[in-house]
Scaffold this motif. Structure first.
Motif, PDB file in Angstrom:
ATOM      1  N   ARG A  18     -24.291  17.908  12.582  1.00  0.00           N
ATOM      2  CA  ARG A  18     -24.306  17.428  13.967  1.00  0.00           C
ATOM      3  C   ARG A  18     -25.575  16.615  14.265  1.00  0.00           C
ATOM      4  O   ARG A  18     -26.668  16.984  13.837  1.00  0.00           O
ATOM      5  N   TYR A  23     -31.262  16.981  15.598  1.00  0.00           N
ATOM      6  CA  TYR A  23     -31.438  18.339  15.054  1.00  0.00           C
ATOM      7  C   TYR A  23     -31.902  18.381  13.592  1.00  0.00           C
ATOM      8  O   TYR A  23     -32.147  19.465  13.059  1.00  0.00           O
ATOM      9  N   ASN A  74     -31.515  31.202  20.618  1.00  0.00           N
ATOM     10  CA  ASN A  74     -31.198  29.807  20.885  1.00  0.00           C
ATOM     11  C   ASN A  74     -29.726  29.825  21.272  1.00  0.00           C
ATOM     12  O   ASN A  74     -28.847  29.882  20.413  1.00  0.00           O
ATOM     13  N   ALA A  77     -25.617  25.358  23.920  1.00  0.00           N
ATOM     14  CA  ALA A  77     -25.202  24.842  25.229  1.00  0.00           C
ATOM     15  C   ALA A  77     -25.046  25.944  26.277  1.00  0.00           C
ATOM     16  O   ALA A  77     -25.134  25.669  27.483  1.00  0.00           O
ATOM     17  N   HIS A  80     -27.518  26.469  29.248  1.00  0.00           N
ATOM     18  CA  HIS A  80     -27.463  25.749  30.522  1.00  0.00           C
ATOM     19  C   HIS A  80     -26.337  26.224  31.431  1.00  0.00           C
ATOM     20  O   HIS A  80     -26.189  25.721  32.542  1.00  0.00           O
ATOM     21  N   HIS A 100     -35.475  26.382  21.228  1.00  0.00           N
ATOM     22  CA  HIS A 100     -34.578  25.224  21.071  1.00  0.00           C
ATOM     23  C   HIS A 100     -35.182  24.305  20.029  1.00  0.00           C
ATOM     24  O   HIS A 100     -36.396  24.050  20.056  1.00  0.00           O
ATOM     25  N   LEU A 101     -34.349  23.813  19.148  1.00  0.00           N
ATOM     26  CA  LEU A 101     -34.825  22.896  18.105  1.00  0.00           C
ATOM     27  C   LEU A 101     -35.326  21.592  18.736  1.00  0.00           C
ATOM     28  O   LEU A 101     -36.381  21.078  18.367  1.00  0.00           O
ATOM     29  N   SER A 102     -34.556  21.099  19.684  1.00  0.00           N
ATOM     30  CA  SER A 102     -34.913  19.828  20.332  1.00  0.00           C
ATOM     31  C   SER A 102     -35.712  20.096  21.600  1.00  0.00           C
ATOM     32  O   SER A 102     -35.766  21.243  22.074  1.00  0.00           O
ATOM     33  N   ARG A 111     -29.687  19.383  30.580  1.00  0.00           N
ATOM     34  CA  ARG A 111     -30.321  20.301  29.614  1.00  0.00           C
ATOM     35  C   ARG A 111     -31.638  20.878  30.146  1.00  0.00           C
ATOM     36  O   ARG A 111     -32.227  21.764  29.547  1.00  0.00           O
TER      37      ARG A 111
HETATM   38  C1  DQA Z   1     -30.213  23.308  21.595  1.00  0.00           C
HETATM   39  C2  DQA Z   1     -30.263  22.417  22.830  1.00  0.00           C
HETATM   40  C3  DQA Z   1     -29.014  22.575  23.665  1.00  0.00           C
HETATM   41  O1  DQA Z   1     -29.074  21.741  24.826  1.00  0.00           O
HETATM   42  C4  DQA Z   1     -27.799  22.182  22.864  1.00  0.00           C
HETATM   43  O2  DQA Z   1     -26.622  22.377  23.609  1.00  0.00           O
HETATM   44  C5  DQA Z   1     -27.726  22.871  21.540  1.00  0.00           C
HETATM   45  C6  DQA Z   1     -28.960  23.065  20.784  1.00  0.00           C
HETATM   46  C7  DQA Z   1     -31.421  23.082  20.664  1.00  0.00           C
HETATM   47  O3  DQA Z   1     -31.634  23.904  19.774  1.00  0.00           O
HETATM   48  O4  DQA Z   1     -32.131  22.080  20.797  1.00  0.00           O
HETATM   49  O5  DQA Z   1     -26.658  23.202  21.056  1.00  0.00           O
HETATM   50  O6  DQA Z   1     -30.239  24.660  22.012  1.00  0.00           O
END
Ligand code: DQA
Length: 140
Positions: A18, A23, A74, A77, A80, A100-102, A111
């Motif tokens: 993905r 990511y 983590n 989605a 949120h 969160h990775l991002s 987000r």
């Molecule tokens: C996430 C950030 C979320 O907004 C997203 O829906 C994810 C991954 C992250 O690890 O950055 O699935 O949690």
């Protein structure tokens, strides 16, 4: 030995496939290996769980009651959207760090709000895999 439950939510099993520009190219198996290794270095016992289903995540958190000393989550989605996951964390009242990775604060508007952060003692985002290591350091 402290016991930490690591919960990864929807689509985290799709790491490496993905949105690699967001990511990264490492897969979920690599993330699991990374977390296990970092936990071992810190003398922590870690249990990893991933699910794409909100109810399963709620159930896993409920089952953690009196069984774990800390939770790293983590929620993907569901971060949120899920009051149910927030309520489960409140119910078991186990120390929790959100990862969160991002960097969710520098992405889409939707987000920026996290239900999980209403309970988590700390939110770590934008550090990729290293965020889980920081979370282990907080909980150890
Ligand atoms: C996430 C950030 C979320 O907004 C997203 O829906 C994810 C991954 C992250 O690890 O950055 O699935 O949690």
């Amino acid at each position: 030995m402290k016991k930490i439950l690591v919960v990864n939510g929807p689509n985290l099993n799709m790491l490496g496939i993905r949105e690699k520009e967001i990511y990264g190219s490492k897969n979920y198996k690599a993330l699991k290996r990374y977390i296990k290794n970092e936990a071992k270095k810190r003398g922590l016992k870690v249990k990893l769980f991933q699910s794409n289903h909100e109810g399963e995540i709620v159930y896993k958190i409920q089952k953690a009651y009196k069984r774990f000393d800390g939770i790293i989550i983590n929620a993907g989605a569901y971060t949120h959207t899920s009051i149910a996951i927030l309520d489960a964390l409140k119910a078991v009242n186990i120390r929790t760090v959100e990862v969160h990775l991002s960097d969710i604060n520098s992405r889409e508007e939707f987000r920026k709000h996290s239900f999980i952060s209403l309970f988590a003692e700390k939110t770590i985002c934008g550090l990729g895999f290293e965020g889980y290591k920081e979370a282990l350091d907080i909980l150890k």
